[in-house]
Design a protein around this motif. Structure first.
Motif, PDB file in Angstrom:
ATOM      1  N   TRP A   4       0.831  -1.206   0.000  1.00 50.29           N
ATOM      2  CA  TRP A   4       0.000   0.000   0.000  1.00 50.29           C
ATOM      3  C   TRP A   4       0.865   1.256   0.000  1.00 50.29           C
ATOM      4  O   TRP A   4       0.528   2.261  -0.643  1.00 50.29           O
ATOM      5  N   SER A   5       2.010   1.200   0.694  1.00 53.85           N
ATOM      6  CA  SER A   5       2.905   2.350   0.743  1.00 53.85           C
ATOM      7  C   SER A   5       3.591   2.563  -0.606  1.00 53.85           C
ATOM      8  O   SER A   5       3.812   3.706  -1.032  1.00 53.85           O
ATOM      9  N   THR A  53      -1.460  -6.291  -4.933  1.00 55.16           N
ATOM     10  CA  THR A  53      -1.869  -4.966  -5.394  1.00 55.16           C
ATOM     11  C   THR A  53      -3.353  -4.751  -5.152  1.00 55.16           C
ATOM     12  O   THR A  53      -3.770  -3.673  -4.707  1.00 55.16           O
ATOM     13  N   ALA A  93      -3.955  -4.090  -1.495  1.00 55.31           N
ATOM     14  CA  ALA A  93      -3.472  -2.759  -1.131  1.00 55.31           C
ATOM     15  C   ALA A  93      -4.405  -1.673  -1.651  1.00 55.31           C
ATOM     16  O   ALA A  93      -4.677  -0.685  -0.959  1.00 55.31           O
ATOM     17  N   ARG A 137      -7.392  -1.444   0.596  1.00 60.27           N
ATOM     18  CA  ARG A 137      -7.072  -0.712   1.828  1.00 60.27           C
ATOM     19  C   ARG A 137      -7.048   0.788   1.581  1.00 60.27           C
ATOM     20  O   ARG A 137      -7.591   1.559   2.376  1.00 60.27           O
ATOM     21  N   LEU A 138      -6.424   1.212   0.495  1.00 59.20           N
ATOM     22  CA  LEU A 138      -6.304   2.645   0.215  1.00 59.20           C
ATOM     23  C   LEU A 138      -7.655   3.263  -0.130  1.00 59.20           C
ATOM     24  O   LEU A 138      -7.888   4.444   0.160  1.00 59.20           O
TER      25      LEU A 138
END
Length: 258
Positions: A22-23, A59, A62, A65-66
C-alpha cells in the motif's frame, strides 16, 4: 549478476523485500499521478507493480485498503478500472511533495531554537508536526522557516557545535539513511539512460526511488546540513535522489498508457 543496467537497478531497489504494498502504491500515485485529473488505468498499474516484483493479488488488497482509507478512488469503465487519488490523497501527496522533491539548494539553510514555557506547553507530537525536533525538555530545534507555537521563545541560531546532531538524530533513522545511501550510490554508478528505457521502466524506477526516500525524509524536520553529525547521510541521499530523478524524467501518463 544482471548484465543490463535496468535489471541491476531493479535488483538494488527491491533487494530489501520489505516494501509495504500500500505504501509503494502511495509512492506510485504520488510521483506519477498526484495532480487533479490524473489517474492510472488498471492494466498500467498492474504492469508497474509487476515490474516492481509485486503480485496482482497483493496490489488488489493494497488498493482495497487505500480506498477504505480515502486515498484512492477507482472507477470502472467496461472491464478496465481507472484509479486516481481522492481529494484527501491528492492534498496529502501535494503537501509531502515539497519535502520529497526539494533539491539540496531548496533545502533548509537556517535554523532556530525554540524554548517552551513548560515541558508540557506543547506535546512532542505537536512540535514535530510543526517542523521541530526535541533537544531537551522544553527545548526544540527547527528550520528558520518553521513557525513556532505562540507563547514560545524563538532564538535564531548560526554556528552549530559538532556534538549537536547526535542530540536529536534518531539512531535507527541514521542507520536507515546510511543503508539508503549505499543503494542510491550503487544506482548512480549504473549511469541509467532514460533513452534506453520504456516509460513503464522509467515509471517503476522513479516510484521505487521516491518510495525509499519518502519513507525516511518525512520522518524528521527539515534542517540544514551544518546541524547534523558526520554520520548523517540524509543530505547526501537528497543529492543522489535529485540527480537520479533528473536522469529519469517523469513519463507522461499518456506514454505509460500507450
Amino acid at each position: 549478476m544482471p548484465s543490463d543496467p535496468y535489471s541491476a537497478a531493479l535488483n538494488i531497489l527491491t533487494a530489501t523485500g520489505t516494501q509495504r504494498v500500500w505504501s509503494v502504491l502511495v509512492s506510485v500515485f504520488g510521483d506519477l499521478a498526484r495532480h487533479e485529473g490524473e489517474g492510472i488505468d488498471g492494466p498500467v498499474l498492474t504492469a508497474l507493480m509487476a515490474e516492481a516484483q509485486i503480485k496482482p493479488e497483493a496490489t488488489r488488497v493494497a488498493l482495497h485498503r487505500l480506498r477504505n482509507d480515502d486515498w484512492i478512488t477507482s472507477v470502472k469503465s467496461g472491464r478496465t478500472s481507472h484509479h486516481s487519488l481522492t481529494r484527501t490523497g491528492r492534498r496529502l501527496s501535494l503537501a509531502a511533495s515539497a519535502r520529497i522533491y526539494s533539491t539540496p539548494v531548496e533545502a533548509a539553510q537556517g535554523w532556530q531554537l525554540v524554548l517552551l514555557e513548560t515541558a508540557t506547553s506543547e506535546s512532542r507530537e505537536q512540535m514535530e508536526a510543526q517542523g521541530f525536533a526535541p533537544l531537551a525538555p522544553r527545548l526544540y530545534i527547527g528550520a528558520d522557516t518553521a513557525t513556532p507555537p505562540a507563547g514560545t521563545l524563538a532564538l535564531p541560531a548560526t554556528t552549530a557545535p559538532r556534538w549537536l546532531g547526535a542530540q536529536f538524530e534518531p539512531k535507527d533513522l541514521s542507520q536507515d539513511y546510511a543503508a539508503l545511501y549505499e543503494r542510491l550510490a550503487a544506482l548512480d554508478a549504473l549511469k541509467l539512460d532514460a533513452a534506453a528505457l520504456s516509460p513503464i521502466q522509467i515509471g517503476v524506477l522513479r516510484s521505487l526511488i521516491v518510495h525509499g526516500w519518502r519513507r525516511l525524509v518525512l520522518k524528521h524536520p527539515d534542517l540544514p546540513p551544518d546541524v547534523y553529525s558526520d554520520a548523517w547521510r540524509g543530505h547526501d541521499c537528497r543529492a543522489l535522489v535529485t540527480g537520479l530523478l533528473a536522469r529519469l524524467p517523469r513519463p507522461a501518463l499518456s506514454a505509460l498508457h500507450d
